[in-house]
Scaffold this active site. Structure first.
Site, short mmCIF file in Angstrom:
data_model
loop_
_atom_site.label_atom_id
_atom_site.label_comp_id
_atom_site.label_asym_id
_atom_site.label_seq_id
_atom_site.Cartn_x
_atom_site.Cartn_y
_atom_site.Cartn_z
N ASN A 109 20.18 57.71 45.64
CA ASN A 109 20.25 56.30 46.02
C ASN A 109 19.69 55.34 44.98
O ASN A 109 20.32 54.36 44.61
CB ASN A 109 19.53 56.07 47.35
CG ASN A 109 20.14 56.88 48.48
OD1 ASN A 109 19.97 58.08 48.53
ND2 ASN A 109 20.88 56.23 49.36
N SER A 166 63.32 32.83 29.22
CA SER A 166 63.96 33.30 30.45
C SER A 166 65.11 34.21 30.05
O SER A 166 65.83 33.94 29.09
CB SER A 166 64.48 32.10 31.23
OG SER A 166 65.47 32.54 32.15
N GLN A 206 29.67 52.73 48.76
CA GLN A 206 30.37 53.31 47.62
C GLN A 206 31.55 52.45 47.18
O GLN A 206 31.87 52.39 45.99
CB GLN A 206 30.87 54.71 48.01
CG GLN A 206 31.65 55.41 46.91
CD GLN A 206 32.17 56.77 47.38
OE1 GLN A 206 31.92 57.17 48.51
NE2 GLN A 206 32.87 57.47 46.52
N ASN A 244 58.68 29.37 29.62
CA ASN A 244 57.85 29.37 30.83
C ASN A 244 56.37 29.61 30.52
O ASN A 244 56.04 30.40 29.64
CB ASN A 244 58.34 30.46 31.79
CG ASN A 244 59.72 30.14 32.32
OD1 ASN A 244 60.01 28.98 32.62
ND2 ASN A 244 60.58 31.14 32.41
N THR A 262 44.23 9.66 40.42
CA THR A 262 43.58 9.93 41.71
C THR A 262 44.71 10.15 42.70
O THR A 262 45.75 9.50 42.59
CB THR A 262 42.68 8.79 42.21
OG1 THR A 262 43.49 7.66 42.53
CG2 THR A 262 41.62 8.40 41.19
N HIS A 263 44.55 11.05 43.64
CA HIS A 263 45.64 11.41 44.56
C HIS A 263 46.88 11.84 43.77
O HIS A 263 48.00 11.68 44.24
CB HIS A 263 46.04 10.23 45.46
CG HIS A 263 44.94 9.64 46.27
ND1 HIS A 263 44.67 10.02 47.55
CD2 HIS A 263 44.03 8.69 45.96
CE1 HIS A 263 43.65 9.30 48.02
NE2 HIS A 263 43.23 8.49 47.07
N LYS A 310 31.83 49.44 44.08
CA LYS A 310 31.92 49.53 42.62
C LYS A 310 33.23 48.99 42.06
O LYS A 310 33.23 48.22 41.10
CB LYS A 310 31.71 50.99 42.19
CG LYS A 310 30.25 51.43 42.27
CD LYS A 310 30.04 52.83 41.73
CE LYS A 310 30.58 53.87 42.67
NZ LYS A 310 30.16 55.24 42.31
N TYR A 317 20.50 52.56 53.62
CA TYR A 317 21.71 53.04 52.98
C TYR A 317 22.76 53.51 53.98
O TYR A 317 22.45 54.19 54.95
CB TYR A 317 21.38 54.20 52.03
CG TYR A 317 22.61 54.74 51.37
CD1 TYR A 317 23.29 53.99 50.41
CD2 TYR A 317 23.15 55.97 51.73
CE1 TYR A 317 24.45 54.46 49.82
CE2 TYR A 317 24.31 56.45 51.14
CZ TYR A 317 24.96 55.68 50.19
OH TYR A 317 26.12 56.14 49.62
#
Lengths: 448, 448, 448, 448
Positions: free
Chosen positions: A110, A278, A323, A286, A155-156, A326, A318
């Site tokens: 551990n 494309s 496990q 793109n 803005t907006h 990770k 624990y």
């Protein structure tokens, strides 16, 4: 139903696969850190008289060799070994016989796992700092270079005010510097050694937890042994929260790029290397890299959720559940480093269409500024607003653009980048110093 | 389909309801902060010659009165006013006429809202610190009081090792202290003034952003005006991440309580005031408060998700979307304070069943410790493990419990609480000092 | 730290507030359903000989009156009563004395709450269906009306192909119809009666669960009594998943509107009633309603997370944690209905700038179609691609637009809306029938 | 900072790695489906006169061979090829020359990818159904086998009522059957062919979308070509929502097992094959498999979040962001199948400790039932409650257990499993029929 799905695995095989999971792969990244932690532990055991004289040093030397192998990509973990810790132990025993097994005295799997992960996280913090700082510096440099490029301020998502390329990019320079400072706080937080807590209740032997902490370059010990196990996932989640914060910031920049490079906005062109053609539309380029980087920002929030889910919802101590932490943690580090790197390269190569930007800065966007100016001269704002509105309708509105530049700190005429540069330099210095100390500790811990 | 759902609202009513949302309620909490920020702004304007002499002071005085009203719960926001900022402006104009309207010179609704919210967040940080520290202190006190109470140590939710009440509770004392240090980092992070950034592009008037920052007790200015709008939701999310971190920690304690108070474990009894009877089962006392507190911990993660969703996914600059951030942010603060408070009260009243705890500490849980001890004396661990295993099977295993206490730092015999107490005291002092300065600034900003 | 935060509440007050939570408010929406369920239960008890003859009918009559009160908004729940169920019981007892208390025989608070919630959810499904269908129908109507309006088709947010207003809007007509079909599946899923499961283990009395199911209009009984408690939150989460699915769909439309109404795109104008002016920029109209609706789509995903968090992570059977499910569930229903309603009104009022749309449909966007056409005549696609590419460069590319319209099903020349209309009509009919039956059951269950 | 992190990749290498991502791995699972879809497309093209006579058949035959390779694990995708679609095209061209390239006529990468993914999802649905049904059947069988095993019924995690093993397990039998019905609704939902929508705007060639749908075994065409691209991620998310719903259910069972197998409860023992020993505690067997399965349930909610994040937040039409959907979707399927399989095997091997269960069923837990019984005989419930409470205190409470068994549907004496079995059988039959048709279509589509 296709033959894709295996069926009817024998029970032992199923259980083996289910319990081993991705460990043989994920643990490869932990092996170098486990070697270092094990070396510190072995040396401390010898110093404390818990190993015969010379055994600690011998074990540490052997671990130094395994670490070199691991860093060179030559260390392997077999499915039968199940995880990196067993693989190290077997390699040690192969080399040193019974002595190799003694490294496991006075610790448990551990605290071994959590120490390796802690060192991994510290290392990741340094790598992330080393990728964030240059990106912030690039934003500073580009902000200066485009300080006088006019640009509509939105803005907006509608043109509202006069802005500049400098104002736009300074936002990210300052925002990233703030994130780097937050990362420094995380670095401090992670800087505590869990080793010696064993399975969460300590060991009845005269180990010296302060000593292994010192050998591994930790500033302090995470004392409470129950808290060590309770902190499973805590630091992983903290790092993921930081990473998603940084990517939340960059998401805005990437979204801006996605818009500003459209036909409709046309403010900026992406470097050719970052676009793809494309297969069916001859006229198109793109912005795949920008889109994928933006998607990684959203994915990061999902990875964070995944870590949060796995880390939470359980009583103390624990549980094997942990496990699963990770794999997404390593994805978090990998993806964040990639996005930081890619974004810096994109930024460095942007092509600005200054004509299009200038054309978009129509007189209208100066109207609030002009009303402010009139109000600043004593006219009631409501009246100033009307005067400007009237001029707009009459088509006679002709703002004095030069007079309408904000000169206060943070305004277009005073971006305040020196302060940001100074802060960045100090943070960079701080991380460099601490990183060097950390690297040195991990080199020197083997005592060879 | 029930008559619960209104249908066919007239368009203007629907749009009004949809755009106003919960503002008339949520904004009540912002009014005191908006008054302070507006007073700082007005005084600066006067100092900068942007308001007639005396007007700044007059406005500030009127705002002082409104703040008193708001704190007393006597300020109201009508649906027609839509939000607190308009309500303040109308009250000012009612009192001062045209002068009242001048406070809005050289700022916009955008930096006004974000400044009020920033002050709210800073205030919330102080309130949260003031609730976290005593809970940590209670854990310290209880850990000391139960330092010698034996308790099984669980791994995989199975009895594995000897532990103590002290070890269990120290985990939360230390964990909360770590969180309090993280909150201090947030406090520093939030300590930057957004005022003067206007709609995100500054104002072409000679305002002094450093001055309003100083008047409001901010250590620095958030310089980049675009970053101010880009930071909408950033601090709310940071606070929610912190809050969910703390609650992730407490969730473990609450889950432990839920288990330890069952018939099957029986280690602890909840104070009667925290249980409820069953309306149909005469024999039962249910741990409703513990369950609700635990549920709040999960709810917090959902609230954080909500804030994250609203704050992300958009290009730079202001969008109306951000209006929805206020409600969940306030829920975050409210819920966290409640859980911290409730948990402390529960902790203070726990009744320990020491007999049951002792009975659960069977010899078996000392087996690993005994094997460690033998290994520490030079026996190969594998042999020690076998010796102990054999004794267990033969029924002759009789560990010397006293000899098996971990004496290293963090072990049962050395909880290391002095270091935690010292760190707590330092943090408490830090927050007290900064809180006092913040409170003083918000009192003095009115200049009355 | 401001005086906003109460401190030092007496313990009993704190516990009361913490355990009562928002119930007195949220439960108001449940009262009508609880009245119905209680009436069904009372009548069944009488039929089964578990209540004196006439008592069941008397209780049901009284409950009918309470339901009328509740629907008229005249029923109140005091903080002391804590929740709606107690409020109903007290009202019943006030009216009928001891008889009023007998309604609680052979059930528990657990199945009472979950039955009221189940009926609420069924009612919400009908309300949501009744708001979704007209929006889908509006999309059908508008798609037809704009079937021939040319529009660039975007990929990667770049103009790529010829499209039409019809193609754009058909996507939402068909997507919403699919969601409505998914809602029908949910409707079936929710159509099972939990009543009679008591606290999760049934009752040792000869109740007839099939009978209360029938009286309440349920098609079936949720048999497994443990599953009833295990399903706490399951249906709430299923509804929230559906709601967020619908809003994920509308989010795209709202984002499209946000872009198409910018200065840069300029394809569409929002009806004036859905925009707001700026307090400082005289030239602006902001799309606040569209932005708020878009934000609600993201908020919905957060609300769903909140429900998911509360509903999961626990062992079987009832836990008090589930109390917190009610509030976010009701927010889900409220927000979804609002967004469906608002979006429909916005859609109905859009003003199309056909000139701007036509101008954006440059020849280039026909290049892939032209290459397809050449390839369809036998030229290798690679060659066709080159021919078109060459013509583009030479400036001689002049596609025959009429010849390049897709005529297959779903293409611009064959939107296939008849099938969608037929499916919508069938779904509408299905919901109308079931809703009528549900409404009738809830009217008739009182037997008056 | 360790040497783990690569730095300074050349730009083209970085961009290549960033854009290719995990495709060479994830696409292996899509190749068999892409082969089938391409074969259907080629045959339709030939039938429509868009390919020379015989070419469609020739292409289909070659694709049949590639599919066999892919299913045998012998098909490879190189990093240079970037994805499976290119790898198939290159293999075809190698075999058939120019003819191999013609398969790409009248479609685009966009509808090609989404069709392969749609077939993958349909196949996954069948695999999931085939794993869910036997688990439900195991629960039915075990519920019957333990119908008479007494067990305490818990509320608030406290013993409250008499229950049985049968009642406990029936909950999962019925819950899973409900989920299987929900999966059938998803199966219907996914049963629409996207092929022929090209890049989202159709193609100007006389293709027959109905024909490819028919060849691939789809019941209908997803008509709206814009909706096809708008549905990127929609079905992936729907499947993940379903998967997390199932695992939410199993999480309760796994949590129950985690508790019931503790020393403190001791009701059940896990089969030895599902536990692991401790490397340091000779006395322990840990329930690792149960814990990992439980963790997978939480992980699933995180995977769902990840898919939701990637799929949402964008305007209409295709964006490269969607590439990231594949990996977490495949994780969802893999993890769900594993948990279903593991849970079934665990369930099949449980060892019941009937003595411990009987001992836990103390008289107290019959108190509510006894009070109900008295109330059912006419005593006011409040009085009955008092009578029982008094007897409990006096120690004279001796319930007639046999008389207190719930005999209504779903009660301990009438689990109602026949209905569940019948429903399961019908669902099993339904899936078997549809799966056979799907498999047959994918075999026959090659026309060989």
């Amino acid at each position: 139903m296709s033959r894709l799905w295996d069926k009817g695995l024998p029970l032992d095989e199923l259980v083996h696969r289910f319990t081993v999971g991705d460990d043989p792969v994920t643990d490869l990244a932990l092996v170098p850190f486990d070697c270092a932690a094990s070396a510190a532990h072995a040396r401390m055991l010898e110093e404390a008289g818990l190993l015969p004289a010379g055994d600690g040093a011998r074990i540490a030397r052997a671990l130094a060799g395994l670490r070199v192998q691991a860093l060179a990509g030559e260390f392997t973990i077999t499915a039968a070994q199940e995880d990196g810790h067993t693989a190290i132990e077997e390699a040690l025993t192969l080399e040193l016989g019974e002595t190799g097994k003694r490294v496991h005295l006075a610790r448990s799997r551990n605290d071994q796992v959590i120490t390796a992960m802690r060192l991994y996280l510290r290392d990741a913090v340094f790598a992330l700092a080393a990728a964030t700082a240059p990106l912030a510096a690039s934003f500073v440099r580009e902000a200066k270079a485009h300080a006088d490029v006019p640009m509509p301020g939105y803005t907006h998502l509608r043109r509202g005010m006069p802005s500049t390329g400098g104002l736009w990019l300074t936002a990210f320079a300052e925002g990233l510097t703030e994130e780097l400072a937050a990362l420094a706080a995380l670095d401090d937080r992670f800087d505590r050694s869990p080793l010696g807590s064993a399975a969460g209740f300590g060991v009845p032997l005269p180990i010296r937890r302060e000593r292994v902490a010192e050998l591994l370059g930790f500033a302090r010990v995470q004392q409470a042994v129950v808290d060590v196990q309770n902190s499973r996932g805590r630091y992983e989640l903290a790092l993921a929260s930081w990473a998603s914060g940084v990517l939340n910031l960059l998401e805005k920049f990437l979204w801006d790029l996605s818009l500003y490079t459209t036909d409709e906005f046309g403010f900026i062109k992406l470097p050719l290397a970052f676009t793809t053609g494309s297969s069916i539309m001859p006229q198109k380029r793109n912005p795949d890299v920008v889109e994928l980087a933006r998607a990684r920002c959203r994915e990061m929030r999902g990875l964070r959720s995944q870590i949060e889910q796995i880390a939470t919802g359980l009583p103390s101590n624990y549980h094997r559940d942990f496990q699963l932490l990770k794999k997404p943690t390593m994805q978090v580090v990998r993806v964040t480093l990639d996005v930081l790197d890619v974004t810096r390269r994109v930024l460095d190569g942007l092509e600005w269409n200054e004509a299009a930007l200038a054309a978009a800065c129509t007189d209208e966007i100066y109207s609030a500024h002009e009303a402010y100016r009139l109000a600043g001269q004593g006219m009631a704002f409501r009246d100033a607003y009307k005067v400007v509105g009237g001029a707009l309708i009459a088509g006679t509105f002709a703002p004095d653009r030069a007079a309408l530049t904000a000169s206060h700190i943070g305004g277009a005429a005073d971006l305040g980048l020196e302060a940001t540069e100074a802060e960045l330099a100090a943070l960079d210095q701080r991380f460099a110093t601490r990183r060097a100390a950390f690297d040195a500790a991990l080199e020197n811990v083997f005592g060879v």
